[in-house]
Design a protein around this motif. Structure first.
Motif, PDB file in Angstrom:
ATOM      1  N   MET A  56       0.846  -1.192   0.000  1.00 27.85           N
ATOM      2  CA  MET A  56       0.000   0.000   0.000  1.00 27.85           C
ATOM      3  C   MET A  56       0.879   1.238   0.000  1.00 27.85           C
ATOM      4  O   MET A  56       1.986   1.226   0.530  1.00 27.85           O
ATOM      5  N   ARG A  57       0.370   2.302  -0.595  1.00 26.96           N
ATOM      6  CA  ARG A  57       1.091   3.571  -0.547  1.00 26.96           C
ATOM      7  C   ARG A  57       1.110   4.082   0.890  1.00 26.96           C
ATOM      8  O   ARG A  57       0.178   3.851   1.655  1.00 26.96           O
ATOM      9  N   GLY A  58       2.181   4.797   1.247  1.00 28.32           N
ATOM     10  CA  GLY A  58       2.296   5.277   2.622  1.00 28.32           C
ATOM     11  C   GLY A  58       2.763   4.154   3.532  1.00 28.32           C
ATOM     12  O   GLY A  58       3.727   3.453   3.235  1.00 28.32           O
ATOM     13  N   ILE A  59       2.063   3.955   4.637  1.00 34.57           N
ATOM     14  CA  ILE A  59       2.417   2.892   5.582  1.00 34.57           C
ATOM     15  C   ILE A  59       2.008   1.542   4.997  1.00 34.57           C
ATOM     16  O   ILE A  59       0.834   1.329   4.686  1.00 34.57           O
ATOM     17  N   ASP A  60       2.979   0.636   4.829  1.00 41.39           N
ATOM     18  CA  ASP A  60       2.638  -0.666   4.252  1.00 41.39           C
ATOM     19  C   ASP A  60       2.095  -1.614   5.323  1.00 41.39           C
ATOM     20  O   ASP A  60       2.088  -1.306   6.518  1.00 41.39           O
ATOM     21  N   GLY A  61       1.624  -2.774   4.865  1.00 42.18           N
ATOM     22  CA  GLY A  61       0.976  -3.716   5.776  1.00 42.18           C
ATOM     23  C   GLY A  61       1.885  -4.256   6.858  1.00 42.18           C
ATOM     24  O   GLY A  61       1.456  -4.456   8.000  1.00 42.18           O
ATOM     25  N   PHE A  62       3.149  -4.521   6.521  1.00 37.44           N
ATOM     26  CA  PHE A  62       4.072  -5.037   7.526  1.00 37.44           C
ATOM     27  C   PHE A  62       4.236  -4.038   8.674  1.00 37.44           C
ATOM     28  O   PHE A  62       4.278  -4.419   9.851  1.00 37.44           O
ATOM     29  N   THR A  63       4.330  -2.756   8.338  1.00 35.26           N
ATOM     30  CA  THR A  63       4.466  -1.729   9.369  1.00 35.26           C
ATOM     31  C   THR A  63       3.202  -1.643  10.218  1.00 35.26           C
ATOM     32  O   THR A  63       3.277  -1.457  11.439  1.00 35.26           O
TER      33      THR A  63
END
Length: 226
Positions: A56-63
């Protein structure tokens, strides 16, 4: 009471498809089109499950996963991602995801897996509200921590660290691992870790200068032992 699921994906087509699939199965759903929007919703609501995209743009899922777990939240997380690499799957599970399904997927299969995760989580929550280790107890429902039945007030970060340690008695955590889980970042600040370790020792140790519960393992990290 209907289950409540948060669906996080920056693809509106996927969001709408999952919303319809969940709703047709009697599951309520909130939708978030970014990691930032998801974290904002999570801060104000409780969910039975999170369905989470990675790219995803911005904060990704792992984060997002790291930030959720750093807050001590145990809500089940199912990664729904186009990434098919085994390394991504293992990494997602290692940092706190509970299941991983790759796109494209059958909505019926995904809903079945979602329901199974929710059932398991509710059974676990009922059975493991209290974690006990030596003189310590931790209530995973109220996030309260006790020594010899006397509550020890903790800050948010201290609480997350205690939960990590008491859930993994005698496990050695490197500073990298602690910082990744608690702060959700990969570039570590060793001083921050030492400050919080010392604060926790002041609260839980009989003699903080000679700790017997939160032990430094030279060259490796820290171990919580009872």
């Amino acid at each position: 009471m209907a289950s409540k699921v948060l669906v996080v994906d920056d693809d509106k087509t996927i969001l709408n498809m999952l919303y319809k699939a969940l709703k047709s199965s009697g599951i309520e759903a909130d939708l978030a089109i970014s990691g930032e929007a998801a974290l904002e919703l999570i801060s104000g609501k409780e969910y039975d499950l999170i369905l989470l995209d990675i790219n995803m743009r911005g904060i990704d899922g792992f984060t997002v996963i790291k930030k959720i777990r750093s807050q001590g939240l145990t809500v089940p997380i199912m990664v729904v991602s186009g990434r098919k690499d085994d390394g991504d799957t293992l990494y997602g599970l290692d940092i706190g995801a509970d299941d991983y399904i790759t796109k494209p997927f059958n909505p019926v299969t995904l809903v079945a897996k979602a329901k199974a995760l929710i059932r398991r989580s509710r059974a676990t929550d009922t059975a493991k509200t209290i974690i006990s280790a030596g003189p310590f107890t931790y209530n995973t429902s109220t996030l309260r921590f006790y020594k010899n039945d006397v509550e020890i007030p903790l800050s948010s970060k201290e609480n997350s660290m205690i939960k990590l340690f008491i859930d993994n008695v005698d496990h050695i955590f490197s500073k990298d691992m602690i910082y990744s889980v608690i702060w959700g970042e990969t570039i570590i600040d060793e001083n921050a870790i030492m400050v919080y370790v010392n604060r926790i020792r002041q609260k839980i140790e009989d003699d903080p200068s000679n700790p017997k519960y939160l032990i430094t393992v030279r060259g490796l990290g820290y171990r919580f032992t009872v």
